[in-house]
Write a protein that holds these residues in place. Structure first.
Motif: not given
Length: 424
Positions: A368-393
């Motif tokens: 999820r993007y707001r203006g220029p920035g990444l603000v959130a992520v939604e992951c379905v059965d994608s735990p690796a993506d979730f951990l990666t983006v959560r750390k980045a956020l």
């Protein structure tokens, strides 16, 4: 700052237990009383709609801490006692009167009173078999009725309702989910993620109806529910109905005591209420949006284990005069049958969505993007993506829309490149 006074924590859920534990660990020397309205030792609520309901987890396995923990940390755990009235002095001291008539004096007060399920003011709402789910008693009633049910209608397409729907369907019950909005979980996920989840539930045999609302609950001659009448005139057979339309904060006690409440006890980022002394944590608190990144909301009320723990730790630090801990990005999860939904960050309906489809059917990541920035992520059965983006956020690492859309490269690799670029 004195740490040898009497600390009273009203509410023995996740937030209350964590506040007591962290306060003791950070150096609170005085007596700590943890006051719970329920007769059960503090327990985890998330399994109530899943493992407990299916019978794979007993009440004992839900315990947040062992009995020895409270005695070892000199925490006086008092159960089955509900506070009816608070007397607050200008310096934050005061007393609490419980339903047993006992008066408990305190030098510092923490409110962790939680939330209560919303109910629907519809005809038939009082019929036997129309239930809610918030606490262990609710879960026990639901489990007992579910064991004998042929058909369940879940009113509300949020986390709890969908978790119960998946659990019931796996047990062979015929299940329908009715959601007023145009998509499931519409306040927390994007329409594309909602459709992935809805498709998974439909594949499991659950009927998912959106854009409809119940008009009344139909009963038989024995005052038991038999059907749900929708606003389009359709009747859904139901010998069990779960109302899962959210919860309201239990802030009445605070409001009566003179604290500022606005859909929850209004607190600052140190969990301090309007009198400058009392603290409030968990589901009952209205706090400044802790989200990093562009355009956070002014204030939010968060119902999650993550927030209960983080806010409780902040409150404990306030009690002992410690520096405020850094907060991570808010995150949530929901296990709905075999489907695992994980969310980090707080999105808004008008945020732009970039979707990455995974290698396995149903595997899905929405950024999820707001203006220029990444603000959130939604992951379905994608735990690796979730951990990666959560750390980045949490770290404030930016990821361009173009990189996010490039599914030929793993997200972890994209974000590692972005972090390297930001450090130059």
């Amino acid at each position: 700052m004195s740490t040898d006074g009497r600390l009273l924590i009203v509410g023995a859920g996740q937030a209350g237990v964590q506040t007591a534990s962290s306060a003791r660990e950070l150096g609170w020397q005085g007596p700590i009383t943890l006051l719970g309205a329920e007769p059960y030792p503090p327990y985890a609520r998330p399994p109530l709609s899943k493992a407990f309901l299916s019978g794979t987890a007993t009440q004992d396995r839900l315990a947040l801490r062992s009995a020895e923990f409270y005695s070892d940390h000199r925490i006086d755990l008092v159960l089955d006692e509900r506070v009816q009235h608070l007397d607050l002095a200008g310096d934050g001291t005061g007393s609490a009167v419980t339903d047993s008539g006992r008066q408990r004096s305190f030098d510092r007060l923490v409110l962790a009173t939680g939330a209560e399920p919303r109910r629907l003011p519809l005809e038939g709402a009082g019929l036997a078999g129309v239930v809610v789910l918030r606490d262990l008693d609710d879960a026990s009633v639901l489990a007992g009725r579910l064991a004998a049910a042929d058909s369940l209608v879940v009113v509300g397409g949020g986390f709890v309702g969908l978790e119960v729907a998946a659990t019931a369907a796996a047990a062979g019950v015929r299940v329908s989910v009715v959601e007023t909005a145009s998509s499931l979980m519409n306040r927390v996920v994007s329409p594309v993620t909602a459709e992935i989840v809805a498709s998974a539930h439909r594949a499991a045999g659950i009927r998912v109806l959106t854009g409809l609302r119940p008009a009344r609950f139909v009963g038989d001659g024995h005052h038991a529910v038999t059907a749900v009448e929708l606003d389009n005139g359709e009747h859904l057979p139901a010998d069990l109905v779960l109302i899962g339309v959210g919860a309201r904060p239990r802030d009445d006690l605070a409001a009566t005591a003179g604290l500022h409440c606005d859909y929850g006890v209004v607190v600052d980022d140190r969990s301090v209420a309007s009198d400058g002394h009392t603290l409030a944590v968990g589901d009952c608190a209205n706090l400044p949006d802790p989200s990093p990144g562009p355009g956070p909301a002014a204030r939010v009320r968060l119902e999650s284990v993550d927030n209960a723990v983080e806010q409780a730790r902040a409150a404990a630090g306030t009690l002992v005069g410690a520096p405020p801990p850094s907060r991570g990005v808010p995150w949530f999860w929901s296990d709905q049958g075999s489907l695992k939904l994980q969310i980090a960050g707080l999105a808004r309906p008008d945020d732009e969505v970039v979707v990455r489809v995974g290698k396995r059917p149903g595997q899905h990541t929405a950024l999820r993007y707001r203006g220029p920035g990444l603000v959130a992520v939604e992951c379905v059965d994608s735990p690796a993506d979730f951990l990666t983006v959560r750390k980045a956020l949490t770290a404030g690492v930016e990821l361009s829309r173009e990189a996010a859309a490039d599914t030929g490269v793993p997200l972890k690799q994209h974000l590692s490149a972005a972090l390297t670029s930001a450090q130059r």
